[in-house]
Structure formats: C-alpha cells, structure tokens
Motif scaffolding. Sequence first.
Motif: not given
Length: 74
Positions: A8-16, A26-39, A44-49
């Motif tokens: 989705e456009t929002c996820c492409r923006s989050a990837l950028h 990028r920290p969790d809990g921002l407005k693009d959090g759902p997209c970061l979790h989808r990525l 395409l992304a990893v949430q680290q410790a």
Amino acid sequence: MWNEPYLETCCRSALHRLELSGALGRPDGLKDGPCLHRLAGMGLAVQQADDRFRITPEGEARHEREVLRSRPAA
C-alpha cells in the motif's frame, strides 16, 4: 507476472522512512506502526530487541525497486 505482495502507499512511505532512518531505525508506537509491523511480517523489516524497526537487505532491495525506481527523463 507480479510475484510480490502489493505494498500500500502508506507502507511504501513507511519503507522509505525506514530506509532514511539508517542504523538508528524507527521506534514502535508511531503513526506508521501498523505498516512497520506489516513490513516486518513480509521480511522487509525486523523489530529488534530495543523495539526499533530496521530495514532488512530484502527491504533495501524492495525499496530500490519500488521507491527509487528510475523515472523517464522529461
């Protein structure tokens, strides 16, 4: 034939934004959090410790193909 899941456009923006954040991530809990979790679910992304998201090599390649794709000269 298209073999990759649609971003989705929002996820492409989050990837950028994730690419721009570099090693800091990028920290969790921002407005693009759902997209970061989808990525992250797409590999395409990893949430680290430290709970920050960072781009994976697969995410960098997808970013280059979809976000930085060359545009024809005017």
